[in-house]
Design a protein around this motif. Structure first.
Motif: not given
Ligand code: ADP
Length: 273
Positions: A75-76, A79-80, A104-105, A107-110, A155
């Motif tokens: 997962h990490h 993310e990159q 996407g933002l 989803n990333k909980q921005t 992202l």
């Protein structure tokens, strides 16, 4: 130099009677633009799936920025990495261009307070800010792919893999994506690593490095000019030389210094005027 991707002694097969990768090695430096070229079925998309951890290697290792890809790190690692695929229509989820980048933002909980700025920035990098309230499906192919790229850029990935992202575009669309990728390289420098997967050698011209694979094997690896000048091997592997490669072929009788990458690009831009 930091390595973005290191593939070491990779083995992978979909089924028992067909080994696709066996002892495959590839190292991509941080900040490089690598065109991964090969005819259909040569293993390019499989390689992308392996790097993303969507499928697991039978043996061997994949490291992304020094982090070994495992079930615990997948997962990490993912993310990159940003992915842009072939069909832009399959990548849209939002009613407007801005919604799409926002997806996407979210989803990333921005934090929502930061989102408008991040959306605008990503869209302005790809030259699509003026289209932010438009309906994605009404855009041209090249514009759609620039929005797909903006959604990925928002992202803040360190690596972007474009898998046949220009294959469905007309020449204008392809040219705008190539220009956008060039802009990304000059803007982000070493902070962004690009891998453009393609069966079309024309899309490899502006990359720093061209890696040709066939049946899971690395066939050629070097600057565009050095790879294009190996036209016998390119033809033998079922690929067409790009227009620039044909130029190199014609100019091959002249000193090798004419074949360096910078000059190749200069010739091209001159020809395109
Ligand atoms: P490329 O991206 O270069 O076109 P792929 O990585 O898609 O190549 O495919 C490489 C080889 O693996 C091909 O022989 C293809 O038929 C086979 N292959 C791809 N996906 C699968 C799958 N899901 N199951 C079985 N074989 C597959």
């Amino acid at each position: 130099m930091t390595q973005a991707i290191k593939i070491d002694n990779l083995k992978y097969n979909y089924n028992d009677d067909q080994v696709l990768f066996d002892g495959f090695n590839l190292e991509i430096d941080s900040g490089q633009w690598v065109a991964l070229v090969g005819h259909n079925g040569s293993g390019k998309s499989t390689l992308a799936k392996l790097i993303l951890g969507l499928i697991a290697a039978n043996s061997g290792n994949i490291d992304v920025f020094g982090e070994r890809l495992t079930v615990d790190t997948v997962h990490h690692v993912r993310e990159q990495i940003g992915m842009v695929f072939q069909n832009p229509d399959n990548q849209f989820v939002g009613a407007t261009v801005a919604d799409d980048v926002a997806f996407g933002l979210e989803n990333k909980q921005t934090p929502s307070i930061e989102m408008p700025r991040m959306i605008d920035e990503a869209l302005s990098i790809v030259g699509m800010l003026d289209f932010k309230d438009r309906e994605p499906h009404m855009l041209s192919g090249g514009q759609k792919q620039r929005v797909a790229l903006a959604s990925v850029l928002a992202l803040q990935p360190k690596i972007i893999i474009l898998d046949e992202a220009m294959a469905m575009l007309d020449p204008d669309g392809r040219a705008t994506i190539m220009r956008t990728l060039q802009d990304l390289k000059s803007r982000f420098g070493r902070d962004i690593t690009l891998v453009t997967i393609t069966h079309d050698m024309d899309e490899a011209i502006l990359a720093d490095r061209v890696v040709v694979i066939n049946d899971g094997q690395l066939i050629l690896d070097g600057t565009p000019a050095s790879v294009f000048s190996q036209y016998d091997i390119i033809h033998h592997n079922g690929l067409e030389l790009p227009f620039a490669g044909e130029l190199v072929e014609k100019l091959d009788t002249k000193p090798k210094s004419y074949l360096d990458e910078r000059e190749l690009i200069q010739w091209l831009s001159h020809l395109n005027k």
